[in-house]
Design a protein around this motif. Sequence first.
Motif, mmCIF file in Angstrom:
data_model
loop_
_atom_site.group_PDB
_atom_site.id
_atom_site.type_symbol
_atom_site.label_atom_id
_atom_site.label_comp_id
_atom_site.label_asym_id
_atom_site.label_seq_id
_atom_site.Cartn_x
_atom_site.Cartn_y
_atom_site.Cartn_z
ATOM 1 N N ALA A 157 0.836 -1.194 0.000
ATOM 2 C CA ALA A 157 0.000 0.000 0.000
ATOM 3 C C ALA A 157 0.873 1.247 0.000
ATOM 4 O O ALA A 157 2.030 1.221 0.435
ATOM 5 C CB ALA A 157 -0.930 0.011 1.206
ATOM 6 N N PHE A 158 0.304 2.324 -0.503
ATOM 7 C CA PHE A 158 0.981 3.615 -0.458
ATOM 8 C C PHE A 158 0.261 4.499 0.547
ATOM 9 O O PHE A 158 -0.960 4.628 0.518
ATOM 10 C CB PHE A 158 0.979 4.283 -1.828
ATOM 11 C CG PHE A 158 1.610 5.658 -1.813
ATOM 12 C CD1 PHE A 158 2.991 5.804 -1.741
ATOM 13 C CD2 PHE A 158 0.827 6.800 -1.868
ATOM 14 C CE1 PHE A 158 3.572 7.058 -1.720
ATOM 15 C CE2 PHE A 158 1.399 8.061 -1.849
ATOM 16 C CZ PHE A 158 2.785 8.194 -1.770
ATOM 17 N N TYR A 159 1.041 5.108 1.436
ATOM 18 C CA TYR A 159 0.484 5.947 2.498
ATOM 19 C C TYR A 159 1.027 7.362 2.372
ATOM 20 O O TYR A 159 2.221 7.557 2.140
ATOM 21 C CB TYR A 159 0.853 5.375 3.864
ATOM 22 C CG TYR A 159 0.484 6.280 5.027
ATOM 23 C CD1 TYR A 159 -0.844 6.412 5.427
ATOM 24 C CD2 TYR A 159 1.455 7.003 5.705
ATOM 25 C CE1 TYR A 159 -1.185 7.249 6.475
ATOM 26 C CE2 TYR A 159 1.131 7.837 6.767
ATOM 27 C CZ TYR A 159 -0.197 7.951 7.147
ATOM 28 O OH TYR A 159 -0.536 8.775 8.186
ATOM 29 N N ARG A 160 0.148 8.344 2.504
ATOM 30 C CA ARG A 160 0.579 9.744 2.500
ATOM 31 C C ARG A 160 -0.084 10.479 3.661
ATOM 32 O O ARG A 160 -1.284 10.327 3.910
ATOM 33 C CB ARG A 160 0.226 10.430 1.185
ATOM 34 C CG ARG A 160 0.585 11.932 1.169
ATOM 35 C CD ARG A 160 0.282 12.575 -0.176
ATOM 36 N NE ARG A 160 1.233 12.129 -1.179
ATOM 37 C CZ ARG A 160 0.922 11.896 -2.447
ATOM 38 N NH1 ARG A 160 -0.311 12.040 -2.861
ATOM 39 N NH2 ARG A 160 1.851 11.496 -3.299
ATOM 40 N N GLU A 161 0.725 11.280 4.350
ATOM 41 C CA GLU A 161 0.260 12.046 5.507
ATOM 42 C C GLU A 161 0.672 13.500 5.311
ATOM 43 O O GLU A 161 1.849 13.800 5.108
ATOM 44 C CB GLU A 161 0.891 11.474 6.768
ATOM 45 C CG GLU A 161 0.608 12.188 8.053
ATOM 46 C CD GLU A 161 1.387 11.526 9.178
ATOM 47 O OE1 GLU A 161 2.216 12.213 9.815
ATOM 48 O OE2 GLU A 161 1.179 10.313 9.416
ATOM 49 N N ILE A 162 -0.293 14.401 5.341
ATOM 50 C CA ILE A 162 -0.035 15.819 5.087
ATOM 51 C C ILE A 162 -0.573 16.652 6.236
ATOM 52 O O ILE A 162 -1.695 16.434 6.700
ATOM 53 C CB ILE A 162 -0.703 16.285 3.777
ATOM 54 C CG1 ILE A 162 -0.234 15.442 2.590
ATOM 55 C CG2 ILE A 162 -0.422 17.759 3.508
ATOM 56 C CD1 ILE A 162 -1.035 15.693 1.334
ATOM 57 N N ILE A 163 0.216 17.608 6.686
ATOM 58 C CA ILE A 163 -0.253 18.591 7.655
ATOM 59 C C ILE A 163 -0.143 19.958 7.003
ATOM 60 O O ILE A 163 0.910 20.336 6.490
ATOM 61 C CB ILE A 163 0.572 18.555 8.956
ATOM 62 C CG1 ILE A 163 0.434 17.186 9.629
ATOM 63 C CG2 ILE A 163 0.099 19.653 9.917
ATOM 64 C CD1 ILE A 163 1.262 17.038 10.893
ATOM 65 N N LYS A 164 -1.245 20.689 6.998
ATOM 66 C CA LYS A 164 -1.271 22.023 6.418
ATOM 67 C C LYS A 164 -1.622 23.057 7.484
ATOM 68 O O LYS A 164 -2.476 22.805 8.341
ATOM 69 C CB LYS A 164 -2.310 22.119 5.292
ATOM 70 C CG LYS A 164 -1.994 21.307 4.051
ATOM 71 C CD LYS A 164 -3.026 21.551 2.970
ATOM 72 C CE LYS A 164 -2.698 20.782 1.697
ATOM 73 N NZ LYS A 164 -3.689 21.060 0.633
ATOM 74 N N ASN A 403 6.947 0.832 -7.529
ATOM 75 C CA ASN A 403 5.806 0.864 -6.618
ATOM 76 C C ASN A 403 4.779 1.905 -7.070
ATOM 77 O O ASN A 403 5.132 3.036 -7.401
ATOM 78 C CB ASN A 403 6.274 1.205 -5.203
ATOM 79 C CG ASN A 403 7.146 0.110 -4.615
ATOM 80 O OD1 ASN A 403 6.660 -0.940 -4.224
ATOM 81 N ND2 ASN A 403 8.446 0.365 -4.572
ATOM 82 N N ASN A 404 3.515 1.523 -7.060
ATOM 83 C CA ASN A 404 2.452 2.463 -7.381
ATOM 84 C C ASN A 404 2.218 3.403 -6.200
ATOM 85 O O ASN A 404 2.251 2.983 -5.043
ATOM 86 C CB ASN A 404 1.167 1.722 -7.718
ATOM 87 C CG ASN A 404 1.155 1.257 -9.162
ATOM 88 O OD1 ASN A 404 1.127 2.061 -10.083
ATOM 89 N ND2 ASN A 404 1.200 -0.059 -9.356
ATOM 90 N N ILE A 405 1.986 4.671 -6.511
ATOM 91 C CA ILE A 405 1.742 5.674 -5.481
ATOM 92 C C ILE A 405 0.538 6.508 -5.887
ATOM 93 O O ILE A 405 0.042 6.407 -7.009
ATOM 94 C CB ILE A 405 2.960 6.593 -5.265
ATOM 95 C CG1 ILE A 405 3.219 7.439 -6.511
ATOM 96 C CG2 ILE A 405 4.200 5.771 -4.921
ATOM 97 C CD1 ILE A 405 4.257 8.529 -6.323
ATOM 98 N N ILE A 406 0.063 7.345 -4.975
ATOM 99 C CA ILE A 406 -0.961 8.324 -5.317
ATOM 100 C C ILE A 406 -0.255 9.522 -5.938
ATOM 101 O O ILE A 406 0.639 10.107 -5.328
ATOM 102 C CB ILE A 406 -1.759 8.763 -4.072
ATOM 103 C CG1 ILE A 406 -2.398 7.545 -3.386
ATOM 104 C CG2 ILE A 406 -2.850 9.760 -4.466
ATOM 105 C CD1 ILE A 406 -3.070 7.885 -2.069
ATOM 106 N N GLU A 407 -0.615 9.878 -7.140
ATOM 107 C CA GLU A 407 0.014 11.003 -7.819
ATOM 108 C C GLU A 407 -0.093 12.258 -6.957
ATOM 109 O O GLU A 407 -1.184 12.624 -6.503
ATOM 110 C CB GLU A 407 -0.669 11.246 -9.170
ATOM 111 C CG GLU A 407 -0.118 12.392 -9.972
ATOM 112 C CD GLU A 407 1.226 12.096 -10.620
ATOM 113 O OE1 GLU A 407 1.681 12.930 -11.415
ATOM 114 O OE2 GLU A 407 1.818 11.034 -10.345
#
Length: 426
Positions: A157-164, A403-407
Amino acid sequence: MKTLNSTAFRSVTIILLLLIFSFSPVFSFAFQQENQKNYTEYKGMVVNSDNDDPIASALISVNRSNISTITNAAGEFVLKVPDSLVPVTVNVSYLGFTSKNLPLSYFKENNRVELMESVEKLSEVNIFDAKNARSLVQKMLAQKDDNYITEQTLMTAFYREIIKRRRTNVSLSEAVVKIYKTPHNSRKKDLVSIYKARKSTDYDRLDTLALKLRGGPFNSLYLDLIKYTEYVLKPQMLETYEFSFDDPTKIDDRYIYVVNFEEMDKSTPWYYGQLFIDAESLTLVRAKYKMDVDDRDLATRMFVKKKPAGSKVYPVDLYYEVDYAEKDGKWHFSYGNATMEYVVNWKKKIFNSRYTVNSEMVVTDWEKYSDSEWKKNVDIIDPYVVMADDVSGFYDTEFWGNNNIIEPEKSIQNAIEKIKRNMNKE
């Protein structure tokens, strides 16, 4: 009974924030590039054919395989397909739209996929047999063994964590993870190991406030309502919810019930949202729900782990989404997204600070797995991991390999490019 639900908040929604005066060390580069390129990368965009609006979270899957990804908020996607698989076809689908199957060669000359909304008027009288929404949810839960994968699986799985801070990206963590997914009817929790990861945090834009999200990939993984029904849809607690039917819809050629749910007891933060249930198999294929956090004091105690003196920190908006994908008649966890907005008030400041934390994960590949040795050969991360502290920094453009990621969206891509430019200056 409400006490149990509060416990679920603390352990599952996994939105515990660490608000402390601390600074992370300069990031290092701990991973090596994958040199062998045995895949082809295809890019595209999925839009609504009626108005050209981008379709976010559309599922892009390679037929006759377990490989998939999703579109970002701008409707864009990147799909990496092993050369050994071609030629294949690609399925593009989204709830409420007619899906498309396209040959992989289509994306060599075209990068635009238009999906049409399902305009057919669905008749509850002629098509749908369910008359009681609560009973429908009970049947859906009772048929989990028939509808979902019951074997243990090893997922990539691809995981992304963003704080704005308002609209500015101040922290970004990304990882390719391996998930040891236990069967939904097992009491054992899922395990996660980080395969590749990178991060950056700009503390200058955090007002000297190091805001950190605890839980990492578990934020998204624990949104799996089929595996972790005890947190939101515990069968013994269904009587504490109100259920009602909304207008039905379609996904692919499947008719979908849309069920609204809302907790009755509103003395503490409470859940409400929608369940999307396949009319034929009674499979939960998607859920979108929120938590009402108008009680600031209680919400703060539930979700804020630590904060500096002279500040008040509380959540104002909590939104969750989970999707399931189907292969050979069985469904599995596919995508989880938690989006949370927080407000920080300071005693000696007129204006407050607003932060948005987004945690999302998409399953890009999976296989049935029975070798318990996997757990002995990898480093299992803790469910309370803080990704911003425990992973390394940004690398080159080939960092993810095959590896596939979220663009990345444009704002994220711009942030990454800025990081790289600063690194080059050093």
